[in-house]
Design a protein around this motif. Structure first.
Motif, PDB file in Angstrom:
ATOM      1  N   ALA A 117      -3.721  -6.281  25.502  1.00 44.69           N
ATOM      2  CA  ALA A 117      -3.432  -6.838  24.180  1.00 44.69           C
ATOM      3  C   ALA A 117      -4.535  -6.464  23.195  1.00 44.69           C
ATOM      4  CB  ALA A 117      -3.305  -8.357  24.280  1.00 44.69           C
ATOM      5  N   MET A 118      -5.799  -6.570  23.647  1.00 44.74           N
ATOM      6  CA  MET A 118      -6.929  -6.250  22.774  1.00 44.74           C
ATOM      7  C   MET A 118      -6.900  -4.777  22.365  1.00 44.74           C
ATOM      8  SD  MET A 118     -10.997  -6.644  23.654  1.00 44.74           S
ATOM      9  CE  MET A 118     -11.007  -5.468  24.993  1.00 44.74           C
ATOM     10  N   ALA A 119      -6.714  -3.893  23.355  1.00 47.83           N
ATOM     11  CA  ALA A 119      -6.718  -2.460  23.066  1.00 47.83           C
ATOM     12  C   ALA A 119      -5.555  -2.103  22.146  1.00 47.83           C
ATOM     13  CB  ALA A 119      -6.640  -1.659  24.368  1.00 47.83           C
ATOM     14  N   ALA A 120      -4.395  -2.729  22.394  1.00 48.95           N
ATOM     15  CA  ALA A 120      -3.228  -2.428  21.559  1.00 48.95           C
ATOM     16  C   ALA A 120      -3.470  -2.895  20.124  1.00 48.95           C
ATOM     17  CB  ALA A 120      -1.981  -3.103  22.132  1.00 48.95           C
ATOM     18  N   LEU A 121      -4.033  -4.097  19.989  1.00 43.73           N
ATOM     19  CA  LEU A 121      -4.305  -4.635  18.652  1.00 43.73           C
ATOM     20  C   LEU A 121      -5.291  -3.737  17.898  1.00 43.73           C
ATOM     21  CD1 LEU A 121      -4.171  -7.052  16.588  1.00 43.73           C
ATOM     22  CD2 LEU A 121      -6.246  -7.880  17.701  1.00 43.73           C
ATOM     23  N   VAL A 122      -6.383  -3.373  18.579  1.00 51.41           N
ATOM     24  CA  VAL A 122      -7.412  -2.562  17.911  1.00 51.41           C
ATOM     25  C   VAL A 122      -6.864  -1.178  17.571  1.00 51.41           C
ATOM     26  CG1 VAL A 122      -9.606  -1.401  18.343  1.00 51.41           C
ATOM     27  CG2 VAL A 122      -9.388  -3.837  18.797  1.00 51.41           C
ATOM     28  N   THR A 123      -6.071  -0.603  18.494  1.00 50.19           N
ATOM     29  CA  THR A 123      -5.497   0.716  18.220  1.00 50.19           C
ATOM     30  C   THR A 123      -4.539   0.656  17.031  1.00 50.19           C
ATOM     31  OG1 THR A 123      -5.685   1.258  20.560  1.00 50.19           O
ATOM     32  CG2 THR A 123      -4.221   2.625  19.255  1.00 50.19           C
ATOM     33  N   TRP A 124      -3.770  -0.423  16.983  1.00 51.25           N
ATOM     34  CA  TRP A 124      -2.826  -0.617  15.873  1.00 51.25           C
ATOM     35  C   TRP A 124      -3.594  -0.737  14.548  1.00 51.25           C
ATOM     36  CZ3 TRP A 124      -1.767  -5.406  13.132  1.00 51.25           C
ATOM     37  CH2 TRP A 124      -0.600  -5.383  12.380  1.00 51.25           C
ATOM     38  N   LEU A 125      -4.657  -1.530  14.566  1.00 44.96           N
ATOM     39  CA  LEU A 125      -5.465  -1.663  13.351  1.00 44.96           C
ATOM     40  C   LEU A 125      -6.089  -0.318  12.967  1.00 44.96           C
ATOM     41  CD1 LEU A 125      -7.318  -5.053  13.984  1.00 44.96           C
ATOM     42  CD2 LEU A 125      -5.487  -4.609  12.344  1.00 44.96           C
ATOM     43  N   ALA A 126      -6.581   0.403  13.973  1.00 44.46           N
ATOM     44  CA  ALA A 126      -7.218   1.695  13.704  1.00 44.46           C
ATOM     45  C   ALA A 126      -6.206   2.668  13.105  1.00 44.46           C
ATOM     46  CB  ALA A 126      -7.817   2.268  14.986  1.00 44.46           C
ATOM     47  N   TRP A 127      -4.981   2.621  13.617  1.00 45.91           N
ATOM     48  CA  TRP A 127      -3.944   3.507  13.095  1.00 45.91           C
ATOM     49  C   TRP A 127      -3.653   3.182  11.632  1.00 45.91           C
ATOM     50  CZ3 TRP A 127       0.849   3.373  10.871  1.00 45.91           C
ATOM     51  CH2 TRP A 127       1.560   4.569  10.864  1.00 45.91           C
ATOM     52  N   ARG A 128      -3.558   1.906  11.338  1.00 44.93           N
ATOM     53  CA  ARG A 128      -3.279   1.509   9.951  1.00 44.93           C
ATOM     54  C   ARG A 128      -4.435   1.881   9.039  1.00 44.93           C
ATOM     55  NH1 ARG A 128       0.290  -3.789   8.955  1.00 44.93           N
ATOM     56  NH2 ARG A 128       2.214  -2.688   9.426  1.00 44.93           N
ATOM     57  N   LEU A 129      -5.646   1.710   9.548  1.00 48.25           N
ATOM     58  CA  LEU A 129      -6.822   2.059   8.755  1.00 48.25           C
ATOM     59  C   LEU A 129      -6.822   3.556   8.443  1.00 48.25           C
ATOM     60  CD1 LEU A 129      -9.531   0.620   7.837  1.00 48.25           C
ATOM     61  CD2 LEU A 129     -10.559   1.899   9.704  1.00 48.25           C
ATOM     62  N   TYR A 130      -6.537   4.348   9.492  1.00 54.09           N
ATOM     63  CA  TYR A 130      -6.546   5.797   9.324  1.00 54.09           C
ATOM     64  C   TYR A 130      -5.486   6.225   8.310  1.00 54.09           C
ATOM     65  CZ  TYR A 130      -5.994  10.725  10.404  1.00 54.09           C
ATOM     66  OH  TYR A 130      -5.884  12.084  10.292  1.00 54.09           O
ATOM     67  N   ASN A 131      -4.289   5.664   8.432  1.00 58.23           N
ATOM     68  CA  ASN A 131      -3.194   6.047   7.540  1.00 58.23           C
ATOM     69  C   ASN A 131      -3.200   5.209   6.270  1.00 58.23           C
ATOM     70  OD1 ASN A 131      -1.440   8.205   8.722  1.00 58.23           O
ATOM     71  ND2 ASN A 131      -1.599   6.815  10.459  1.00 58.23           N
ATOM     72  N   SER A 132      -4.311   5.232   5.565  1.00 58.48           N
ATOM     73  CA  SER A 132      -4.415   4.437   4.349  1.00 58.48           C
ATOM     74  C   SER A 132      -5.423   5.098   3.415  1.00 58.48           C
ATOM     75  CB  SER A 132      -4.881   3.013   4.675  1.00 58.48           C
ATOM     76  OG  SER A 132      -6.257   3.018   4.931  1.00 58.48           O
ATOM     77  N   ARG A 140      -2.850  13.540   7.895  1.00 54.60           N
ATOM     78  CA  ARG A 140      -2.463  12.174   7.588  1.00 54.60           C
ATOM     79  C   ARG A 140      -1.124  12.139   6.846  1.00 54.60           C
ATOM     80  NH1 ARG A 140      -6.679   9.341   6.902  1.00 54.60           N
ATOM     81  NH2 ARG A 140      -7.562  11.208   6.022  1.00 54.60           N
ATOM     82  N   ARG A 141      -0.184  11.360   7.373  1.00 56.87           N
ATOM     83  CA  ARG A 141       1.108  11.232   6.695  1.00 56.87           C
ATOM     84  C   ARG A 141       1.396   9.801   6.289  1.00 56.87           C
ATOM     85  NH1 ARG A 141       4.844  15.396   7.049  1.00 56.87           N
ATOM     86  NH2 ARG A 141       4.036  17.255   8.050  1.00 56.87           N
ATOM     87  N   TYR A 142       0.434   8.948   6.454  1.00 63.27           N
ATOM     88  CA  TYR A 142       0.535   7.555   6.009  1.00 63.27           C
ATOM     89  C   TYR A 142       1.697   6.819   6.668  1.00 63.27           C
ATOM     90  CZ  TYR A 142      -2.688   9.219   2.495  1.00 63.27           C
ATOM     91  OH  TYR A 142      -3.769   9.775   1.875  1.00 63.27           O
ATOM     92  N   GLY A 143       2.227   7.390   7.760  1.00 63.88           N
ATOM     93  CA  GLY A 143       3.357   6.762   8.415  1.00 63.88           C
ATOM     94  C   GLY A 143       4.631   6.826   7.591  1.00 63.88           C
ATOM     95  N   MET A 174       0.822  -1.202   0.000  1.00 65.44           N
ATOM     96  CA  MET A 174       0.000   0.000   0.000  1.00 65.44           C
ATOM     97  C   MET A 174       0.860   1.259   0.000  1.00 65.44           C
ATOM     98  SD  MET A 174      -2.543   1.731   2.606  1.00 65.44           S
ATOM     99  CE  MET A 174      -1.114   2.692   2.990  1.00 65.44           C
ATOM    100  N   LEU A 175       1.936   1.233   0.804  1.00 62.62           N
ATOM    101  CA  LEU A 175       2.758   2.438   0.903  1.00 62.62           C
ATOM    102  C   LEU A 175       3.452   2.758  -0.411  1.00 62.62           C
ATOM    103  CD1 LEU A 175       4.265   2.305   4.486  1.00 62.62           C
ATOM    104  CD2 LEU A 175       2.449   3.757   3.584  1.00 62.62           C
ATOM    105  N   SER A 176       3.840   1.729  -1.156  1.00 68.70           N
ATOM    106  CA  SER A 176       4.499   2.032  -2.433  1.00 68.70           C
ATOM    107  C   SER A 176       3.487   2.667  -3.386  1.00 68.70           C
ATOM    108  CB  SER A 176       5.141   0.780  -3.029  1.00 68.70           C
ATOM    109  OG  SER A 176       4.191   0.027  -3.721  1.00 68.70           O
ATOM    110  N   GLU A 177       2.222   2.223  -3.296  1.00 69.40           N
ATOM    111  CA  GLU A 177       1.200   2.864  -4.126  1.00 69.40           C
ATOM    112  C   GLU A 177       0.957   4.307  -3.674  1.00 69.40           C
ATOM    113  OE1 GLU A 177      -2.811   1.277  -3.983  1.00 69.40           O
ATOM    114  OE2 GLU A 177      -3.054   1.616  -6.121  1.00 69.40           O
ATOM    115  N   VAL A 178       0.953   4.520  -2.350  1.00 68.12           N
ATOM    116  CA  VAL A 178       0.743   5.875  -1.834  1.00 68.12           C
ATOM    117  C   VAL A 178       1.887   6.794  -2.268  1.00 68.12           C
ATOM    118  CG1 VAL A 178       0.703   7.269   0.275  1.00 68.12           C
ATOM    119  CG2 VAL A 178      -0.702   5.224   0.119  1.00 68.12           C
ATOM    120  N   ARG A 179       3.129   6.272  -2.189  1.00 69.60           N
ATOM    121  CA  ARG A 179       4.279   7.086  -2.600  1.00 69.60           C
ATOM    122  C   ARG A 179       4.157   7.495  -4.060  1.00 69.60           C
ATOM    123  NH1 ARG A 179       7.530   3.496   0.045  1.00 69.60           N
ATOM    124  NH2 ARG A 179       7.995   4.243   2.144  1.00 69.60           N
ATOM    125  N   GLN A 180       3.786   6.523  -4.871  1.00 72.50           N
ATOM    126  CA  GLN A 180       3.595   6.789  -6.301  1.00 72.50           C
ATOM    127  C   GLN A 180       2.536   7.876  -6.502  1.00 72.50           C
ATOM    128  OE1 GLN A 180       5.658   4.965  -8.158  1.00 72.50           O
ATOM    129  NE2 GLN A 180       5.112   6.348  -9.842  1.00 72.50           N
TER     130      GLN A 180
END
Lengths: 264, 395
Positions: free
Chosen positions: B229-244, B370-373, A120-126
């Protein structure tokens, strides 16, 4: 055969006919100007073409009929637009506002977002590179401000971002709804230069532009269509339409001699 | 890096002291100390600038430090099973908050039936294990899915409504859920479902007190670590979802539906997606709650709790992933600490929301851009060639 054509396109709001049996079309690579007084149905025409309001009549785009499609499906077919009143997401970054224009070309979905990050990130970079390229066509500063919220930009730059968002969809037909609205004369000149850049960069792109500023219309479009009360009242070169009696009447009020209108 | 850890450790010590202090004076002093420190840091631009820069440049260290402290917390709270339980509740609310935030913060789909969706998860676990004899882990996995599917079915009729009307429909759903649970026979009516079996991990039942590094912790610590563990997992997923792309699409939908449509976004599909993911997280938290307390009843999932869930998201900052964590960690333990004000709890939550909306509408920890990480500066995406050309043509 033209890229885009309407036949008898009609939009009714209750008893009011906002667009009345309009036949209009545009060739590949052509810029068509759309003029007419306030309330003459220009924006409604765009809304009907992009599927935002229900319409009757025919719309043929790249050989296929459009009516009945949802707005997002019409976008997928290759029609992108801007809006008279800016519809940017002011809290989102400049880049994000352009990136959303690429929505129809994005391949990565939820799965990639969560579990295939590298892909996904490579697509975003592009996409960010592509967005930076589009923005830099108009104003290189916009690239450096790519991660600033759009709300922090001046009016003309916001308009540029909005045009970039539409271009990011790689459309075949671009609908510009009064891009110079709310701009100073200096900014309007800048904007015209921007439109000429679009013309040079994307020679195959067809554009329909709604404008009140005749200077802009004369500068960018070869052919002009004039609306009044939802009907097409004239069509031709800028000079022809400008001479047209009915058009003059629509803009300036009833004058002398109503014969010999140049209806096309 | 040391600075970051020092700040975290200092805050941690003060918070633990505030939680464990027994005399009102000690409580008041520690809370006042935290307040004064935060205020001082916030009002002095130099100090705040230093803290902000330190945390930004050493993000990984800050996260690692926070993780170590979160793991160590039960050891400091071992004298008090009660506070271990409260800390676990805060983590459950982090999970719920991330779910609601996907719906309301990211996609702008208002959901005032959070408690009902948590209840769907909890009741599913109860019904499957107690009435049908399912294995606890299996029931625990099915609970959130039921919340998601019911949410999706509810979504079909509410597709056409938005804004305040959507809020009303979800409120109505919350009440219907509560009335049904109170009156249906097979859900146990007002008695609820008792004796929900606990989870076991490698033969270790979650109800037996664990011994870690030679220290025996209260049995609640099991649930604390599981919730972490649950909160960390969900927060991690939420972060990835947001930065996408998905996060971007949902944001556009929230800010301008027409612009989103004309950019090719299928509004229905994405709203449904956000609603389902959110309900999945909320249902997961509800299922967790059910196995933790071993008991579900209608009052556990009434409208008041939906409002608490809403407050967590608004207090922290709509669409802000760290904000949700902060909101839950403030809003859940604070009223427990000030038990004497417990009767006015909802009133205080209401006041907190009103004050936030008036003075800090974007929350305590507002969402950033948003900086997509990626972490790269904006200019690095402009190729030198095209940029030079752009300058030449434009200005």
């Amino acid at each position: 055969m033209s890229l885009f054509a309407t036949r008898g396109l009609t939009v009714r709001f209750g008893g009011l006919t906002a667009v009345d049996h309009v036949d209009a079309g545009v060739e590949e690579g052509e810029t068509l100007g759309l003029i007419g007084p306030n309330g003459s149905g220009k924006t409604t025409f765009f809304n009907a073409v992009t599927g935002l309001v229900p319409a009757t009549g025919e719309v043929v785009f790249r050989g296929a009929p459009l009516p009945g499609l949802e707005p997002h499906q019409i976008c997928r077919r290759g029609i992108a637009r801007t809006f008279q009143a800016s519809r940017l997401c002011l809290g989102l970054s400049v880049f994000d506002n352009v990136l959303i224009g690429m929505h129809t070309h994005v391949r990565c979905g939820l799965l990639e977002a969560l579990f295939r990050r590298a892909r996904m990130l490579s697509e975003v970079r592009q996409a960010l590179k592509q967005a930076a390229h589009l923005l830099s066509l108009f104003n290189a500063d916009l690239v450096d401000r790519g991660f600033d919220p759009v709300g922090a930009l001046p009016q003309i730059d916001r308009r540029r971002v909005e045009i970039c968002r539409a271009l990011a969809a790689q459309p075949r037909l671009l609908l510009l709804d009064e891009p110079s609205a709310g701009m100073s004369p200096e900014e309007t000149v800048e904007l015209m230069k921007d439109l000429q850049i679009v013309r040079e960069e994307m020679p195959g792109l067809s554009i329909i532009i709604i404008e009140h500023d005749m200077f802009v219309i004369e500068g960018v479009s070869r052919r002009v269509v004039a609306f009044n009360y939802g009907r097409k009242i004239a069509e031709g070169t800028f000079a022809e339409v400008a001479r047209n009696e009915e058009v003059r009447e629509a803009y300036l009020g009833r004058g002398s001699g109503t014969e010999g209108s140049a209806r096309a | 890096m040391i600075g970051v850890w020092a700040v975290e450790l200092g805050l941690f010590v003060l918070v633990v002291a505030a939680l464990l202090a027994e005399r009102p004076i000690a409580v008041g002093l520690t809370v006042a100390a935290i307040g004064i420190l935060l205020l001082a840091a916030r009002t002095s631009p130099r100090l705040w600038g230093w803290v902000a820069t330190a945390f930004r440049t050493h993000r990984a260290a800050a996260l690692a430090g926070a993780a170590v402290l979160a793991l160590a917390l039960p050891f400091f709270l071992r004298a008090s099973p009660y506070w271990t339980f409260v800390a676990t509740m805060a983590l459950i609310y982090v999970t719920i908050g991330q779910g609601l935030n996907v719906q309301m913060g990211t996609a702008g789909v208002i959901n005032l039936a959070g408690a009902a969706f948590a209840g769907l998860g909890g009741y599913t676990v109860g019904l499957l294990t107690v009435r049908l004899g399912f294995a606890p882990w299996l029931a625990f996995a099915i609970g959130p899915l039921v919340a998601m599917v019911v949410g999706a079915l509810l979504f079909i009729p509410i597709l056409k409504v938005r804004g305040h009307y959507l809020a009303l429909v979800t409120i109505a759903f919350g009440f219907i859920f509560n009335i049904l649970m109170n009156n249906l026979e097979f859900t146990g009516g007002p008695q609820g479902i008792k004796n929900i079996p606990t989870l076991r991990l490698f033969g270790h039942a979650f109800t037996t007190a664990p011994t870690l590094f030679g220290v025996t912790l209260p049995s609640h610590a099991n649930f604390y670590y599981a919730a972490l563990a649950m909160a960390a997992l969900v927060t991690w997923l939420a972060w990835r979802l947001y930065n996408s792309w998905v996060g971007l699409t949902l944001n556009t939908l929230r800010d301008d539906e027409i612009a989103a449509k004309c950019s090719g976004v299928s509004v229905t599909r994405h709203k449904l997606l956000a609603f389902s993911i959110g309900n999945l997280f909320v249902g997961l938290a509800g299922a967790f709650y059910a196995v933790m307390v071993g008991f579900v009843s209608p009052p556990d999932f009434d409208f008041g709790y939906s409002l608490v869930m809403l407050s967590v998201v608004i207090l922290g900052g709509l669409d802000s992933i760290p904000g949700v964590v902060l909101g839950a960690c403030l809003l859940i333990p604070l009223p427990e600490r000030f038990r004497m004000l417990h009767e006015y709890r909802l009133l205080l939550y209401g006041a907190a929301i009103v004050l936030m909306l008036l003075f800090r509408p974007r929350g305590l920890w507002p969402a950033g851009v948003r900086r997509y990480g990626l972490g790269s500066p904006a200019g690095s995406f402009g190729a030198a060639g095209t940029r030079a050309e752009g300058v030449g043509v434009s200005r």
